[in-house]
Design an enzyme around this catalytic site. Structure first.
Site, PDB file in Angstrom:
ATOM      1  N   TRP A 101      34.414  -2.683  11.642  1.00 32.00           N
ATOM      2  CA  TRP A 101      35.379  -2.380  10.595  1.00 32.00           C
ATOM      3  C   TRP A 101      34.760  -2.399   9.337  1.00 32.00           C
ATOM      4  CZ3 TRP A 101      39.027   0.440  12.280  1.00 32.00           C
ATOM      5  CH2 TRP A 101      39.383   0.145  13.634  1.00 32.00           C
ATOM      6  N   ASP A 170      39.479  -6.863   3.410  1.00 31.16           N
ATOM      7  CA  ASP A 170      40.259  -6.470   4.531  1.00 31.16           C
ATOM      8  C   ASP A 170      40.471  -7.587   5.521  1.00 31.16           C
ATOM      9  OD1 ASP A 170      41.112  -5.385   7.029  1.00 31.16           O
ATOM     10  OD2 ASP A 170      39.357  -4.193   7.365  1.00 31.16           O
ATOM     11  N   LYS A 194      49.206  -6.681  13.555  1.00 29.09           N
ATOM     12  CA  LYS A 194      48.835  -7.733  14.287  1.00 29.09           C
ATOM     13  C   LYS A 194      49.569  -9.017  14.200  1.00 29.09           C
ATOM     14  CE  LYS A 194      44.591  -5.364  13.659  1.00 29.09           C
ATOM     15  NZ  LYS A 194      44.113  -4.661  14.886  1.00 29.09           N
TER      16      LYS A 194
END
Ligand code: PMP
Length: 359
Positions: A101, A170, A194
């Site tokens: 990511w 992030d 999530k």
């Protein structure tokens, strides 16, 4: 009967939230229609929108110096929007390259501004984070970008680098399941799918003064200032995820807030790591204990055939979402906020049984 859902996102949501939403979907509090069939300028939606902003501020302890923005396009759009806005006044962005990511974030930032790796975990196959002192930022660095939890690699940042520039994080895969040290940040972002809501939305916390250099040359939607000035109502917002997130935040608050979630997450993860570490090598975690994720527990079995059998038997027992990311294989158990301890117990007792019968 509902399954035990260990999906990496989208993933399980609190049962009481789904049940309430189901009830409201045909008739929202006597309106004769659902909330998502109404105008985003309606009194009803406006109240939900503003209550959700307030709840976020309270639950996450967001200081007044930060704006809270709802932006569509997931965390992925933030990979580009952050540098578009924060580098508008010049400077470069350093990245802690901790896994898949972080790499995507760096690749997109490099397309719109000057971005570089201030540390690269390639040497350890992205199974660790840097020790203090290992992150090296160049002169004129505007911010250092960190990915606090690598969803695929299953690693969690413990030591946040102190390199004399503001951090940008992030936090997608551990959003609001861990307190945020606001002083360290200019911006924190994450997709909501999530811990917080259905997909379709990123929540961005940005220090207002970080937007002082923001440019009018960006298209409206890409400009943080535009979202901040309109309370994220400049255009039609992602009403459904915002509506559900409001309900999820109420559940989080009732459960004791972020600190409680953090403790619960640590306990849930510890239960799975314990089975891995006491399995006599049947299950193997590639991640050093100090940086093991509380959200995404990744592990391997002795062979691919055994992994396939493990997943099939898990599914037969109504445990789903355990397949590792397609780029790395193996098993991944995601233990997000709404994944209850009873699901974790079902998983750990299955893991013990499976190891005993196959090992
Ligand atoms: N960052 C992290 C850490 C993620 O886990 C994900 C999605 N799994 C993303 C970014 C991308 O998020 P989205 O799909 O919302 O664009």
């Amino acid at each position: 009967m509902r399954v035990h859902n260990f999906g990496a996102g989208p993933c399980t949501l609190p049962f009481e939230v789904l049940a309430e939403a189901e009830k409201e979907l045909l008739d929202y509090r006597g309106a004769g229609m659902s909330l998502v069939e109404m105008s985003h300028r309606s009194v009803e939606y406006d109240a939900v929108h503003r209550d959700t902003l307030d709840l976020l501020r309270r639950v996450a302890g967001v200081p007044a110096a930060f704006d809270i923005l709802f932006v569509q396009g997931g965390a992925t759009l933030q990979f580009a929007m952050v540098p578009m806005n924060l580098l508008a006044g010049g400077g470069s962005a350093g990245f802690v390259l901790s896994g898949s990511w972080a790499k995507k974030a760096l690749d997109d930032a490099a397309l719109v501004g000057d971005a570089y790796a201030a540390w690269d975990g390639a040497g350890s196959a992205y199974t660790t984070f840097p020790a203090s002192g290992e992150v090296v930022v160049r002169e004129n660095t505007r911010y250092l970008h960190v990915t606090t939890n690598e969803t695929i690699g299953g690693i969690r940042m413990v030591d946040f680098p102190d390199v004399g520039v503001p951090l940008v994080a992030d936090m997608s895969s551990e959003y609001l399941a861990r307190p945020i040290e606001w002083d360290r940040y200019d911006l924190v972002y994450g997709g909501v799918q999530k811990n917080l809501a259905p997909s379709g939305l990123a929540v961005v916390f940005v220090r207002s003064t970080a937007l002082d250099d923001s440019t009018e040359r960006l298209p409206a939607y890409l400009r943080y200032r535009w979202h901040a000035d309109s309370a994220s109502l400049g255009n039609t917002p992602a009403m459904f995820p915002i509506y559900i997130m409001g309900k999820v935040l109420e559940v989080i608050e009732d459960r004791g807030g972020i600190e409680a979630l953090e403790r619960e997450s640590a306990d849930k993860a510890a239960a799975v790591y314990e089975v891995i570490d006491t399995s006599g090598g049947f299950y193997l975690s590639p991640v050093a204990p100090a940086v093991r994720s509380h959200m995404n527990v990744v592990f391997r079995l002795p062979s691919q055939d055994l992994e396939t059998a493990f997943l099939a038997e898990a599914r037969r027992r109504r445990m789903v979402g355990l397949k590792g990311h397609r780029s790395v294989g193996g098993i991944r158990a995601s233990l997000y906020a709404a994944c209850r301890m009873e699901s974790v117990e079902a998983l750990t007792s299955f893991m013990r049984e499976f190891a005993a019968s196959a090992g």
